[in-house]
Scaffold this active site. Structure first.
Site, PDB file in Angstrom:
ATOM      1  CG  ASP A 172      65.990  -3.819 -19.388  1.00  0.00           C
ATOM      2  OD1 ASP A 172      66.384  -4.996 -19.504  1.00  0.00           O
ATOM      3  OD2 ASP A 172      65.663  -3.100 -20.352  1.00  0.00           O
TER       4      ASP A 172
ATOM      5  CG  ASN B 164      64.007  -1.046 -23.651  1.00  0.00           C
ATOM      6  OD1 ASN B 164      64.209  -1.747 -24.636  1.00  0.00           O
ATOM      7  ND2 ASN B 164      64.979  -0.628 -22.860  1.00  0.00           N
TER       8      ASN B 164
END
Ligand code: ADP
Length: 170
Positions: free
Chosen positions: A33, A23
């Site tokens: 992530d 992000n």
């Protein structure tokens, strides 16, 4: 350049560079992530914080990519790129293509010859996996550089892997 698609967990790939669907805050998160940060250990977050402080105060823009070391991963680099988020109205395919293009350019800058990509934006960011596969394969195939020898798409789950395989075979 060889291009392939496999089903698996990208954090275990022993390629030169692993691409992270990050992000814009570069602070870790869920999905791939979170898995990459968990496997790489805390040095990855430290490097991301330093990068933000040095260069990306307002966060990494959508479609941009940046490299860090890879902590405890087998890879040497993590290339963080921010995919477009459909839930925020980011529906422009060029933004997603830019993630793949800029990641390849950054790989070339650091000297990575083998690179693994996840299905950027196909998770929480709400893009259809077939569309991600089409954009990813098209962008990688039309990339003009010759420094990268291998692009491996590493997909979570058989359905996503199937979309990529079909696209590659088409
Ligand atoms: P985004 O926010 O860009 O949509 P997500 O991490 O939510 O990113 O999802 C992107 C894709 O990565 C999804 O297809 C998800 O299933 C997949 N994914 C999640 N964890 C892993 C992993 N460890 N290795 C490879 N792919 C993963």
């Amino acid at each position: 350049m060889r291009i392939e698609a496999v089903e698996g967990d990208i954090t275990t790939e022993s390629v030169d560079a692993i691409v992270n669907a990050a992000n814009s805050q570069l602070m870790g998160g869920g999905g791939v992530d979170g898995a990459i940060h968990a496997a790489a250990g805390p040095t990855l977050l430290h490097e991301c914080r330093r990068l933000r402080a040095a260069r990306w105060h307002d966060g990494l823009p959508v479609g941009e990519a940046v490299a860090t070391g890879a902590g405890e991963l087998e890879a040497q680099w993590v290339i963080h790129t921010v995919g477009p988020n459909r839930h925020r109205g980011q529906t422009d395919p060029d933004l997603l293509a830019s993630c793949f293009r800029r990641s390849l350019e950054v790989a070339e800058e650091v000297g990575a010859r083998t690179i693994a990509f996840p299905a950027i934006s196909a998770g929480v960011y709400g893009w259809d996996a077939a569309e991600v596969a089409a954009i990813a394969v098209d962008t990688v195939r039309s990339h003009p550089g010759h420094e990268v020898d291998l692009v491996r798409f590493v997909l979570f789950g058989a359905p996503v892997a199937q979309h990529f395989r079909e696209t590659l075979g088409a």
